[in-house]
Design a protein around this motif. Sequence first.
Motif, PDB file in Angstrom:
ATOM      1  N   PHE A 196      -1.824  -6.204   7.225  1.00 41.78           N
ATOM      2  CA  PHE A 196      -0.494  -5.218   6.558  1.00 41.78           C
ATOM      3  C   PHE A 196      -0.095  -4.081   7.358  1.00 41.78           C
ATOM      4  N   ILE A 197      -1.136  -2.918   7.676  1.00 42.08           N
ATOM      5  CA  ILE A 197      -1.162  -2.755   9.165  1.00 42.08           C
ATOM      6  C   ILE A 197       0.277  -3.561  10.170  1.00 42.08           C
ATOM      7  N   VAL A 198      -0.499  -5.053  10.959  1.00 39.92           N
ATOM      8  CA  VAL A 198       0.958  -5.599  11.553  1.00 39.92           C
ATOM      9  C   VAL A 198       1.726  -5.682  10.898  1.00 39.92           C
ATOM     10  N   LEU A 199       2.318  -6.174   9.669  1.00 35.75           N
ATOM     11  CA  LEU A 199       3.898  -6.347   8.783  1.00 35.75           C
ATOM     12  C   LEU A 199       4.645  -4.567   8.595  1.00 35.75           C
ATOM     13  N   GLY A 200       3.523  -3.220   9.200  1.00 33.39           N
ATOM     14  CA  GLY A 200       3.822  -2.263   9.150  1.00 33.39           C
ATOM     15  C   GLY A 200       5.069  -2.397  10.074  1.00 33.39           C
ATOM     16  N   GLY A 201       4.110  -2.778  11.336  1.00 36.93           N
ATOM     17  CA  GLY A 201       4.690  -2.677  12.566  1.00 36.93           C
ATOM     18  C   GLY A 201       5.950  -3.402  12.335  1.00 36.93           C
ATOM     19  N   LEU A 202       6.037  -4.523  12.412  1.00 39.26           N
ATOM     20  CA  LEU A 202       7.207  -5.505  12.178  1.00 39.26           C
ATOM     21  C   LEU A 202       8.489  -4.711  11.381  1.00 39.26           C
ATOM     22  N   PHE A 203       8.116  -3.680  10.844  1.00 40.96           N
ATOM     23  CA  PHE A 203       9.026  -2.962   9.510  1.00 40.96           C
ATOM     24  C   PHE A 203       9.336  -1.867  10.606  1.00 40.96           C
ATOM     25  N   VAL A 204       8.420  -0.533  11.307  1.00 44.82           N
ATOM     26  CA  VAL A 204       8.887  -0.159  12.674  1.00 44.82           C
ATOM     27  C   VAL A 204       9.630  -0.566  13.758  1.00 44.82           C
ATOM     28  N   LEU A 205       9.652  -1.885  13.947  1.00 44.41           N
ATOM     29  CA  LEU A 205      10.175  -2.360  15.226  1.00 44.41           C
ATOM     30  C   LEU A 205      12.235  -2.517  15.473  1.00 44.41           C
ATOM     31  N   PRO A 206      12.147  -2.653  14.554  1.00 52.48           N
ATOM     32  CA  PRO A 206      14.146  -3.367  14.795  1.00 52.48           C
ATOM     33  C   PRO A 206      14.392  -1.964  14.737  1.00 52.48           C
ATOM     34  N   ILE A 207      15.004  -0.778  13.801  1.00 54.74           N
ATOM     35  CA  ILE A 207      15.317   0.761  14.641  1.00 54.74           C
ATOM     36  C   ILE A 207      15.387   0.800  16.004  1.00 54.74           C
ATOM     37  N   TYR A 208      14.527   0.633  16.743  1.00 57.62           N
ATOM     38  CA  TYR A 208      14.343   0.915  17.715  1.00 57.62           C
ATOM     39  C   TYR A 208      15.424   0.109  18.205  1.00 57.62           C
ATOM     40  N   GLY A 209      16.324  -1.136  18.365  1.00 56.67           N
ATOM     41  CA  GLY A 209      16.654  -1.524  18.772  1.00 56.67           C
ATOM     42  C   GLY A 209      18.473  -1.388  18.195  1.00 56.67           C
ATOM     43  N   ALA A 240      11.314  -9.272  -6.988  1.00 56.03           N
ATOM     44  CA  ALA A 240      10.873 -10.833  -7.419  1.00 56.03           C
ATOM     45  C   ALA A 240       9.342 -10.784  -6.667  1.00 56.03           C
ATOM     46  N   LEU A 241       9.186  -9.992  -5.741  1.00 50.32           N
ATOM     47  CA  LEU A 241       7.645  -9.878  -4.914  1.00 50.32           C
ATOM     48  C   LEU A 241       6.538  -8.812  -4.893  1.00 50.32           C
ATOM     49  N   LEU A 242       6.995  -8.289  -5.616  1.00 43.46           N
ATOM     50  CA  LEU A 242       5.684  -6.927  -6.773  1.00 43.46           C
ATOM     51  C   LEU A 242       4.835  -7.818  -7.210  1.00 43.46           C
ATOM     52  N   PRO A 243       5.702  -8.317  -8.726  1.00 46.00           N
ATOM     53  CA  PRO A 243       4.966  -8.957  -9.268  1.00 46.00           C
ATOM     54  C   PRO A 243       3.670 -10.029  -8.450  1.00 46.00           C
ATOM     55  N   VAL A 244       3.838 -11.036  -8.038  1.00 50.33           N
ATOM     56  CA  VAL A 244       3.481 -11.767  -7.489  1.00 50.33           C
ATOM     57  C   VAL A 244       2.321 -11.100  -6.105  1.00 50.33           C
ATOM     58  N   MET A 245       2.665 -10.084  -5.449  1.00 53.28           N
ATOM     59  CA  MET A 245       2.142  -9.934  -3.593  1.00 53.28           C
ATOM     60  C   MET A 245       1.793  -7.903  -4.004  1.00 53.28           C
ATOM     61  N   GLY A 246       2.237  -8.243  -5.355  1.00 50.98           N
ATOM     62  CA  GLY A 246       1.635  -5.999  -4.913  1.00 50.98           C
ATOM     63  C   GLY A 246       2.314  -5.189  -4.289  1.00 50.98           C
ATOM     64  N   THR A 247       1.632  -4.416  -3.219  1.00 48.33           N
ATOM     65  CA  THR A 247       3.191  -3.431  -2.448  1.00 48.33           C
ATOM     66  C   THR A 247       2.772  -4.274  -1.097  1.00 48.33           C
ATOM     67  N   VAL A 261       8.046   0.477  -5.986  1.00 51.77           N
ATOM     68  CA  VAL A 261       6.320   0.820  -6.428  1.00 51.77           C
ATOM     69  C   VAL A 261       5.581   1.724  -7.290  1.00 51.77           C
ATOM     70  N   SER A 262       6.982   2.652  -7.996  1.00 54.95           N
ATOM     71  CA  SER A 262       6.105   4.091  -8.220  1.00 54.95           C
ATOM     72  C   SER A 262       6.935   3.228  -9.715  1.00 54.95           C
ATOM     73  N   VAL A 263       7.150   2.579 -10.176  1.00 56.19           N
ATOM     74  CA  VAL A 263       7.786   1.877 -12.073  1.00 56.19           C
ATOM     75  C   VAL A 263       6.684   1.152 -11.931  1.00 56.19           C
ATOM     76  N   PHE A 264       6.790  -0.226 -10.957  1.00 52.93           N
ATOM     77  CA  PHE A 264       5.904  -1.092 -11.532  1.00 52.93           C
ATOM     78  C   PHE A 264       4.299  -1.297 -11.475  1.00 52.93           C
ATOM     79  N   GLU A 265       3.369   0.280 -10.648  1.00 53.64           N
ATOM     80  CA  GLU A 265       2.459   0.181 -10.090  1.00 53.64           C
ATOM     81  C   GLU A 265       1.414   1.012 -10.988  1.00 53.64           C
ATOM     82  N   SER A 266       0.243   0.815 -10.231  1.00 57.70           N
ATOM     83  CA  SER A 266      -0.277   1.855 -10.926  1.00 57.70           C
ATOM     84  C   SER A 266      -0.321   2.992 -10.443  1.00 57.70           C
ATOM     85  N   ASP A 267      -0.611   4.608 -10.619  1.00 55.05           N
ATOM     86  CA  ASP A 267      -0.486   5.727  -9.832  1.00 55.05           C
ATOM     87  C   ASP A 267      -1.176   5.653  -8.488  1.00 55.05           C
TER      88      ASP A 267
END
Length: 404
Positions: free
Chosen positions: A313-326, A360-367, A230-236
């Motif tokens: 976006f918030i829900v997606l963040g939760g799905l990012f967090v959850l697996p490590i608990y398993g 692949a996804l940053l140019p299409v969907m951003g963050t 993100v720091s390479v492809f996106e704005s400050d």
Amino acid sequence: MPNADRWRKLLRRGWTVLQNAAHQLMQPFLNIVVSALVIRQTSETVWGAFISILILVQLSATVSGWGSKEYLLRAFSRDPHTIPQQWQANLFTRGGITLVACVLTVFYAASIQQAGLLALWIVLLVLATSFDVLIVYRRAFPVAIATDLLVTAVRVGVVVALGAGLTADDLIVLFVATIAVKAVVYLAYFRDVLRPLQLQIEPVFYRVALPFFLLGFSGMLASRIDLYTVSVFESDAEVGRYQVFINLMLYLQALSQFILVPYVKTLYRMPDASLYRVGRRLFLLGCVLVPPALFAADVLLRVVYEMQFSPGFIVLGGLFVLPIYGYLPLIHRLYRRDEQHHVLHANIAGAVFNLAGNVALLPVMGTTGALLSSTVMQWGMFAYYVYRNADDAPAELSGVLAGD
């Protein structure tokens, strides 16, 4: 009397655990204070421009560390009478890779003057973090906590004093100055490791500490490659927003560590079936903890940072967090069986996959694309660890996961 001694021992251990937890939790909390203050007084763009530099400096310091903390903890335990010699030799040996990191600053600094400042920052950061192993080994948590509070107080004071005129260059100077304060405090407190001072180089360190470095560095890449991309492809401005959000999600992931770490010794003695049950219960606990934690994070983002993210976006963040608990207990099972190479393979594959997904996804969907890629990577690692641990105990694991 025996009962009284037992209670005193338990209280001492409990106090040590609390101090360690406070030390671990203090830095994320203080980071939230500084980042929120900068963003509210200036803008997400100023914070994002600073973060783009901070990422490279911290990455340089991590490489320069070369797994020294984990390596020295083992070395100190084996031969505590030579701690000063081991610590000094390790620091001087890593001077070579630190020098290379300093030279590389000319390729990403805005000017020669800034390159010199960043090089100084890297040297001071490497020196300050070299004392982390002594903080843990000697349980000097109060000193570390007090130092972090002092450093943060200085940073907050300067940020408030400069107000809306604060720039990314000001933040660089501020962080260099405060990390110098931190290094000086640690040098004074741990001055016994400097006597007698001997310039000793041990090139073999790079080879013997390589497994520690690879595990830590590959894990960091797997979890942080999205922010780097993100720091390479996106704005400050987008970098600033994403860094704040993903850091909060990483803190929620770290909660699983705080829950499990006090019981790691027990995990290493458990039969496999019991360890699998721990994994299932921790995952279910994550399912309970993550939703209210996401709500709290959303409130924090809106109220403190004045940032708004979509519910998706918030829900997606939760799905990012959850697996490590398993999969966290499954990682410890692999460590117990001396199969760390499986963890290394998962980290490397995760980092590579996440990088490809981000590109692949940053140019299409951003963050949103960056977070989606990281989330898929986390669930992929979960599936890999389940498969790897079920490979030699399929009946046990399948029964436990089914709830038997």
